[in-house]
Design an enzyme around this catalytic site. Sequence first.
Site, short mmCIF file in Angstrom:
data_model
loop_
_atom_site.label_atom_id
_atom_site.label_comp_id
_atom_site.label_asym_id
_atom_site.label_seq_id
_atom_site.Cartn_x
_atom_site.Cartn_y
_atom_site.Cartn_z
N ASP A 110 0.85 -1.19 0.00
CA ASP A 110 0.00 0.00 0.00
C ASP A 110 0.89 1.25 0.00
O ASP A 110 2.01 1.18 -0.52
CB ASP A 110 -0.94 -0.02 1.22
N HIS A 116 -3.96 5.59 4.29
CA HIS A 116 -4.63 4.41 3.73
C HIS A 116 -3.94 3.11 4.16
O HIS A 116 -4.57 2.20 4.71
CB HIS A 116 -4.66 4.53 2.20
N SER A 159 -11.25 -1.51 0.29
CA SER A 159 -9.89 -1.44 0.85
C SER A 159 -9.86 -1.85 2.32
O SER A 159 -8.88 -2.40 2.79
CB SER A 159 -9.36 0.00 0.78
#
Length: 741
Positions: A152, A216, A541
């Site tokens: 990521d 994220h 996600s």
Amino acid sequence: MAIKKQSIFHLTSNIFIFFVLIIAHAKTFPNVVDENQVHTYIVHVQMQKENEFLGDEERETWHRSFFPNTTLDSGEQRLVYSYREVISGFAARLTNQEVEAMKSLEGFIHAQQDEELSIATTYTPSFIGLSQRHGLWVDSFMGQGVIIGVIDDGIYPNHSSFKDSTVDTPMPPPPMKWKGKCQFRRKRYCNNKLIGAIAFQRGQSQPPRVPKKEGHGTHCAGIAAGSMVPDADVRGLAKGTASGVAPRAHLAIYQACTTTSCKESDVLKAMDQAIIDGVDVLSISLYNVPRPFYRDLMAIGAFSATRKGLVVCFVAANLGPDHSSIRNDEPWAITVGASSHDRKAKATVKLGDGTEIDGETGYQDNNFNATLPLIFPGALHNGTEGCRNDSFNNVDVKGKIVVCYNIGGAFTDLGVHVKNAGGAAMIVTSTILEGFTTFSDVHVLPAAHVDHQGLQRIVAYINSIPNPNATITFGGTVFGKRPSPTIPYFSSRGPSMLNGGILKPDIVGPGVNILSAWPFKPGPGPKSTSGSYFNFLSGTSMATPHLAGVAALLKSTHKNWSPAVIKSAIMTTADRLDLDLKPIIDDFTDDFNSTGRVPANLFALGAGQVNPQAANDPGLVYDLKPFNYIQYLCGLGYNDVNVSTIAKRQIQCANLVKINAENLNYPSISVTLDPKVKKNITRVLTNVVNGGTEVYHAMVEKPKGIISINVSPQKLRFSKLDQKRKFTVEFEVTGIPLSPW
Ligand SMILES: *[C@@H]1O[C@H](CO)[C@@H](O)[C@H](O)[C@H]1NC(C)=O
Ligand SMILES: *[C@@H]1O[C@H](CO)[C@@H](O)[C@H](O)[C@H]1NC(C)=O
Ligand SMILES: *[C@@H]1O[C@H](CO)[C@@H](O)[C@H](O)[C@H]1NC(C)=O
Ligand SMILES: *[C@@H]1O[C@H](CO)[C@@H](O)[C@H](O)[C@H]1NC(C)=O
Ligand SMILES: *[C@@H]1O[C@H](CO)[C@@H](O)[C@H](O)[C@H]1NC(C)=O
Ligand SMILES: *[C@@H]1O[C@H](CO)[C@@H](O)[C@H](O)[C@H]1NC(C)=O
Ligand SMILES: *[C@@H]1O[C@H](CO)[C@@H](O)[C@H](O)[C@H]1NC(C)=O
Ligand SMILES: *[C@@H]1O[C@H](CO)[C@@H](O)[C@H](O)[C@H]1NC(C)=O
Ligand SMILES: *[C@@H]1O[C@H](CO)[C@@H](O)[C@H](O)[C@H]1NC(C)=O
């Protein structure tokens, strides 16, 4: 002895080929390089026979022989990455002509340009049935000994979710097989939780950067394996002990994306490194545009990873509710859709006529109690003007409650625009496509996110009188939302157009308003009393690391389960009913006039909502060996070159038994049927129960009236571990064809 002799023979023969190729390759390149024309290409080349005898250096030399050894004027290296495990090939900076010249070289297969990929908790572990007192969390020691790799945009390591202990018990050191390194410049960030950290960017492998403005990857890593953190909250909401799904699993962080960009070549390198390092489970919340598997580098990388025993969890993507918006649909990976849970951060809109509409918000302001004029600037335009930064040029929103439609971008940006224009509060509304999904985003001003039905009631009120007004009250954290779970609008749906009809997504897991680690305290709202660095995020996600965590728990309790067995266990035990034992509902509906709630179909739900505890004891599983996928690829009609590209070795489809997609031993069955033609599908079940005889009976729930389904035999008896039994399902359409959706 004979075998050893043979190996030596292969080794020498490899070196021989390799020199010949270098010489053959050296002459053919054009001399002039227009650097404006240079792009990064990912190039597949034939695997050298017995490739495992090639060292990294020899492999790299072989890869370099495909392009000129000049450096570019920019000073950049031509070779971006020489891949070892994920594909047989490399990434390099090349011109079109150089790629053309390469095509005549022996061993060349295919070159494609590097592409940009899209990046798509206190509470969720217990919502999916994990308890600290009994069951899978206890049996698996919360995933102890298992390594989860997260590819990521990196991780904010100085977060309590990534500290070295959980429930005050220190993490054990990584298992012996671990070969990776934790490369943070500050060594104190590395510990027995964070055992690996490395960044890949434009051909460089380097110590990871610490993302401070974006989270994220931090959020995803926290969901998969965050340590338990007492008193976590988001601005005072959802207070409790935050925990990842596998809080005692180790984390290996591969930073392959920046906040703005995510290149396929870097992600592929991260997958390569994860395989080499000894990761057990990969969580990848990224996707690309759909394409056949032999052109889909992430699918090829996932195939190599799966063959090496890694469980690969991929996002289904956030492109719903459109049909066939599914991504990452290869059968060897676990494709994860999102579901909602029953906690909400409540905000209630009270209209002047007394109507109350429940919504959600991560910004709760208990001092906000004013009744203010209500305005919907976008109304004249069916909401399409939304609340952009320029939407209020001719509209006075000062001191008013502003109704916003989201027409793209982050929901939280709407609040920024309203606040800048002087608005006092905001009501964010879901479009018809967003249906019943609402988010508890941390807004910058008092706000409530209401669903589409709520919007319709607000519009009806606004249209009913000249000077409408409203207020918002904040209800804090509320449990017991119903129906629950549901499928949020954004979760990508099947059917897959590429995999021959195999049902995708495979599974859904929590992905709406998920609390997890965040690099900073979110929102500029009223001061939070707690120092918790947590935030709510939504998306497939967030669902994907939930499944990675579950896979880690299962890997911990069943050390010898293959990726296919783990997937089967997860899929065949999933819940298709919600907390009230009714069919799981879709937040999207095209009929708001009726009660508005329709059950999610299989293309949204897959096998259903993950149930980790049940997955720990599936009884029977549908197993698949890596070779079965090769038979399946041949069955898809791919030619030898294309199958070989994925398999990373020479495959001749003519010499093996092809498997069509319907008969791949997958834990779900999808068939296409012609009227009045019977079709038989077979599956093989493997017993994973140790000891005792168990008898299983077939039960069929079929669509009414239009199809006949016969299972034979009706009964299967198993008495030994690993025993295999076959069954056949005969299908026949007896009435009008089913609607495709
Ligand atoms: C390029 O290859 C030539 C011939 O093999 C060699 O002499 C030269 O040193 C190489 N240059 C670089 C930059 O590796
Ligand atoms: C790391 O976290 C500790 C405690 O939360 C804090 O005191 C320290 O300033 C942080 N360091 C950095 C570099 O963020
Ligand atoms: C708000 O609107 C209602 C009508 O919908 C009206 O009866 C009421 O007086 C208004 N309240 C304020 C504070 O303006
Ligand atoms: C509304 O909020 C103000 C400021 O926080 C407070 O002084 C007032 O008592 C509140 N009114 C009511 C009715 O709660
Ligand atoms: C709003 O929707 C109505 C009905 O769908 C349509 O007739 C009208 O043209 C739309 N107006 C705008 C500004 O898009
Ligand atoms: C509004 O947003 C657009 C697009 O993001 C940006 O280009 C523009 O500068 C913004 N305008 C203002 C006044 O902030
Ligand atoms: C839904 O209701 C509206 C107004 O009540 C009506 O105009 C519309 O035709 C209805 N739509 C359907 C699909 O029944
Ligand atoms: C196989 O790959 C080639 C390019 O290498 C492509 O043009 C072709 O369409 C593919 N064929 C099949 C059957 O997949
Ligand atoms: C399907 O299998 C069953 C049981 O093996 C057999 O009786 C039946 O004839 C088969 N049907 C077809 C269409 O092959």
